[in-house]
Design a protein around this motif. Structure first.
Motif, PDB file in Angstrom:
ATOM      1  N   GLU A  41      -1.098 -10.556  10.527  1.00 45.48           N
ATOM      2  CA  GLU A  41      -0.768  -9.133  10.476  1.00 45.48           C
ATOM      3  C   GLU A  41      -0.805  -8.617   9.039  1.00 45.48           C
ATOM      4  OE1 GLU A  41       3.049  -8.951  12.291  1.00 45.48           O
ATOM      5  OE2 GLU A  41       2.315  -9.810  14.165  1.00 45.48           O
ATOM      6  N   LEU A  42      -0.240  -9.387   8.113  1.00 40.13           N
ATOM      7  CA  LEU A  42      -0.223  -8.975   6.716  1.00 40.13           C
ATOM      8  C   LEU A  42      -1.634  -8.894   6.158  1.00 40.13           C
ATOM      9  CD1 LEU A  42       2.853 -11.050   5.470  1.00 40.13           C
ATOM     10  CD2 LEU A  42       2.749  -8.581   5.875  1.00 40.13           C
ATOM     11  N   PHE A  47      -2.029  -6.452   2.959  1.00 42.32           N
ATOM     12  CA  PHE A  47      -0.912  -6.784   2.076  1.00 42.32           C
ATOM     13  C   PHE A  47      -1.319  -7.900   1.129  1.00 42.32           C
ATOM     14  CE2 PHE A  47       2.882  -9.347   1.095  1.00 42.32           C
ATOM     15  CZ  PHE A  47       3.663  -8.375   0.485  1.00 42.32           C
ATOM     16  N   GLU A  48      -1.123  -7.658  -0.158  1.00 41.76           N
ATOM     17  CA  GLU A  48      -1.398  -8.686  -1.157  1.00 41.76           C
ATOM     18  C   GLU A  48      -0.075  -9.359  -1.524  1.00 41.76           C
ATOM     19  OE1 GLU A  48      -4.322  -9.547  -2.101  1.00 41.76           O
ATOM     20  OE2 GLU A  48      -5.426  -7.900  -1.148  1.00 41.76           O
ATOM     21  N   GLY A  49      -0.091 -10.650  -1.694  1.00 39.32           N
ATOM     22  CA  GLY A  49       1.126 -11.332  -2.104  1.00 39.32           C
ATOM     23  C   GLY A  49       1.533 -12.460  -1.194  1.00 39.32           C
ATOM     24  N   ARG A  92       8.106  -4.678  -0.911  1.00 36.42           N
ATOM     25  CA  ARG A  92       6.782  -4.461  -0.319  1.00 36.42           C
ATOM     26  C   ARG A  92       6.580  -5.345   0.902  1.00 36.42           C
ATOM     27  NH1 ARG A  92       5.463  -4.770  -5.770  1.00 36.42           N
ATOM     28  NH2 ARG A  92       4.242  -6.669  -5.542  1.00 36.42           N
ATOM     29  N   PHE A  93       7.091  -6.578   0.830  1.00 35.68           N
ATOM     30  CA  PHE A  93       7.010  -7.478   1.992  1.00 35.68           C
ATOM     31  C   PHE A  93       7.800  -6.897   3.159  1.00 35.68           C
ATOM     32  CE2 PHE A  93       8.978 -11.041   4.342  1.00 35.68           C
ATOM     33  CZ  PHE A  93       7.844 -11.661   4.848  1.00 35.68           C
ATOM     34  N   PRO A 128       6.257 -12.737 -10.924  1.00 35.77           N
ATOM     35  CA  PRO A 128       6.072 -13.161  -9.537  1.00 35.77           C
ATOM     36  C   PRO A 128       5.154 -12.203  -8.793  1.00 35.77           C
ATOM     37  CG  PRO A 128       8.254 -12.205  -9.847  1.00 35.77           C
ATOM     38  CD  PRO A 128       7.635 -12.305 -11.202  1.00 35.77           C
ATOM     39  N   PHE A 129       4.112 -12.745  -8.187  1.00 30.93           N
ATOM     40  CA  PHE A 129       3.186 -11.891  -7.450  1.00 30.93           C
ATOM     41  C   PHE A 129       2.937 -12.411  -6.040  1.00 30.93           C
ATOM     42  CE2 PHE A 129       0.067 -15.122  -8.055  1.00 30.93           C
ATOM     43  CZ  PHE A 129      -0.969 -14.860  -7.179  1.00 30.93           C
ATOM     44  N   GLY A 130       3.363 -13.637  -5.722  1.00 31.64           N
ATOM     45  CA  GLY A 130       3.092 -14.209  -4.412  1.00 31.64           C
ATOM     46  C   GLY A 130       4.318 -14.843  -3.783  1.00 31.64           C
ATOM     47  N   LEU A 131       4.479 -14.648  -2.458  1.00 38.04           N
ATOM     48  CA  LEU A 131       5.530 -15.307  -1.692  1.00 38.04           C
ATOM     49  C   LEU A 131       4.897 -16.457  -0.914  1.00 38.04           C
ATOM     50  CD1 LEU A 131       5.863 -11.931  -1.139  1.00 38.04           C
ATOM     51  CD2 LEU A 131       8.039 -12.749  -0.266  1.00 38.04           C
TER      52      LEU A 131
END
Length: 240
Positions: A41-42, A47-49, A92-93, A128-131
């Motif tokens: 879905e993201l 959605f980036e990250g 954003r997430f 931090p840019f990624g989960l």
């Protein structure tokens, strides 16, 4: 010729996670349909990250896209800019997951990551840019996720910080999230709830070190942070 597998280190990496080319291979230990659906879905909404789910390999491992960058080894001292960035990424997430089928089915605000801390963050150019690591995702409240995230990113309970400094940093974190209904006082209250819940989990699972650490952190946060932010007589429910 098979591709070289490079074990991934940093943070609290799940055992057996490796990099293969531009992908990550992660052992599957439980039903992951909800994680895979969310990642799809993201990706669909751009959605980036978060990594992209690319399928399952011949060894029954998830194939995820590799996010280039660095993962902090553990809790650390982070700058105001980094705290704002971490909170902004969580916002954003949350916004991206608010209308997901899993959230709507449970009539929930958002999908909570439930472990958004430095060990599950990919840093690029010192921000931090990624989960990563979605083992604990679940429908829930923004503040429930924010409470744990503030606990982790600010290292609430660490006596190296003064209460006044943690109150200030909490305001920075709330500013980074940028939603008026998630104030520093509210985030602090939920941080105590998450610390208390972690202590209870440690007690129930015989993890006395976790129980003692989390209980001590909750006590410190109440005395040094929430009592400075919350109105007199405000009750924090720590019965989890």
């Amino acid at each position: 010729m098979s591709e070289i597998e490079i074990p991934l280190v940093g943070g609290r990496i799940t055992a057996g996670v490796v990099r293969v080319g531009d992908t990550v291979r992660r052992p599957i230990s439980a039903d992951r349909w909800n994680v895979h659906d969310l990642l799809r879905e993201l990706e669909n909404i751009g959605f980036e990250g978060t990594p992209r789910f690319l399928g399952i390999d011949e060894r029954n491992r998830e194939i995820l896209s590799f996010l280039p960058g660095d993962v902090p080894p553990d809790l650390d001292h982070f700058s105001d800019v980094q705290l704002r960035s971490a909170a902004s990424l969580l916002r954003r997430f949350h916004d991206a997951t608010a209308q997901s089928p899993l959230a709507r089915q449970q009539n929930a605000e958002v999908i909570c990551h439930n472990d958004w801390g430095p060990p599950n963050a990919v840093f690029y150019e010192d921000l931090p840019f990624g989960l990563i690591d979605f083992d604990t995702i679940a429908p829930g409240l923004r503040l429930w996720d924010l409470g744990y995230s503030a606990f982790a990113w600010l290292d609430l309970g660490n006596p190296e910080y003064t209460g006044a400094e943690q109150v200030r940093r909490l305001s920075v974190f709330a500013e980074g999230y940028g939603l008026s209904t998630c104030s520093p006082a509210q985030i602090a209250a939920y941080a105590v709830a998450r610390q208390t819940a972690l202590a209870s989990s440690g007690r129930m699972n015989g993890k006395t070190d976790m129980e003692d650490w989390a209980a001590s952190a909750a006590h410190w946060t109440i005395i040094n942070v929430t009592e400075k932010l919350l109105p007199t007589g405000y009750f924090i429910d720590t019965d989890f």
